[in-house]
Design an enzyme around this catalytic site. Structure first.
Site, short mmCIF file in Angstrom:
data_model
loop_
_atom_site.label_atom_id
_atom_site.label_comp_id
_atom_site.label_asym_id
_atom_site.label_seq_id
_atom_site.Cartn_x
_atom_site.Cartn_y
_atom_site.Cartn_z
N ARG A 72 2.55 77.49 -41.21
CA ARG A 72 2.57 78.84 -41.77
C ARG A 72 3.98 79.34 -42.02
O ARG A 72 4.18 80.39 -42.63
CB ARG A 72 1.86 79.83 -40.83
N ARG B 219 -15.61 92.51 -53.70
CA ARG B 219 -16.74 91.96 -52.93
C ARG B 219 -17.65 93.07 -52.40
O ARG B 219 -17.20 94.07 -51.87
CB ARG B 219 -16.22 91.19 -51.72
N ARG C 190 -2.88 91.92 -46.18
CA ARG C 190 -3.08 90.48 -45.97
C ARG C 190 -2.32 89.66 -47.00
O ARG C 190 -1.71 88.65 -46.69
CB ARG C 190 -4.57 90.14 -46.08
N ARG D 229 -17.31 95.53 -46.93
CA ARG D 229 -16.87 95.33 -45.55
C ARG D 229 -15.47 95.93 -45.36
O ARG D 229 -14.67 95.96 -46.30
CB ARG D 229 -16.81 93.83 -45.23
N LYS E 190 -8.56 78.10 -52.56
CA LYS E 190 -8.01 76.94 -51.88
C LYS E 190 -9.09 76.17 -51.10
O LYS E 190 -9.16 74.95 -51.13
CB LYS E 190 -6.92 77.45 -50.94
#
Ligand SMILES: [Zn+2]
Length: 214
Positions: free
Chosen positions: A88, A127, A171, A160, A13
């Site tokens: 939101r 990642r 999330r 991470r 996005k």
């Protein structure tokens, strides 16, 4: 072009927003940025926001909405805007719509960039970051030549904590539960435009532009 952008973390996005800003010369309005700026400049709303933040409380919607309203009244928004990270939830969307109607600059489209859950998991949990130079990799899409080693500097790659599977899953679930009602809300107003976010960045962008200009 007055847009709300919807899309899960990892859906790309932000990349599409950047391209829209460049192409159409409209500003991106991020409530996080507005909040930080208002607090720093010590505006009335900024002071009010800070009083909540200092107590460790969430800044109320009314304060955030006031900041968005002030921002909307600036010259650069008259050509259009891209709202990112707000609203939101449906309650915020309703009060936002009320304010924007009053200003005569209602949202013209809610753009949703859709990527299947499994793909988002790969994009986010894949990642890896170099401990030494910060270079980012993805073990599924842009793996280093040698596993666990940075191509650029030979440093060690690590994952991470934010990118660990459980964190990412949570999330994405939070995002899904908040956003599904927003899609319904804007859908009910005939404003939702959905795009497949799994292809090449430029192809997705071209489709978005065609649809928005049409
Ligand atoms: Zn490195």
């Amino acid at each position: 072009m007055r847009l709300v952008l919807l899309g899960a973390p990892g859906a790309g996005k932000g990349t599409q927003a950047k391209k829209l800003i460049e192409k159409y010369g409209i500003p991106q309005i991020s409530t996080g940025d507005l909040l930080r700026a208002a607090v720093k400049e010590g505006t009335d709303l900024g002071k009010e926001a800070k009083s909540y933040m200092d107590k460790g409380e969430l800044v109320p919607d009314s304060v955030v909405l006031g900041m968005v309203e002030e921002r909307m009244k600036q010259d650069d928004c008259q050509k259009g805007y891209i709202l990112d990270g707000f609203p939101r939830n449906t309650a915020q969307a309703e009060s936002l719509d009320g304010m924007l109607d009053k200003l005569g600059m209602p949202i013209t489209a809610a753009v949703s960039v859709d990527v299947p859950f499994e793909d988002l998991m790969k994009r986010l949990t894949g990642r890896r970051t170099c401990k030494d130079c910060g270079q980012m990799y993805n073990i599924y899409f842009s793996a280093p030549a040698k596993e666990g080693v940075c191509d650029k500097c030979g440093g060690e790659l690590f994952q991470r904590d934010d990118d660990k599977e459980e964190t990412i899953k949570k999330r994405l679930e939070v995002y899904e539960s908040q956003t599904a009602p927003l899609i319904d809300y804007y859908g009910g107003k005939g404003l939702v435009k959905r795009f497949d976010g799994t292809g090449a960045i430029d192809d997705i962008f071209a489709k978005i532009c065609t649809e928005l200009e049409g």
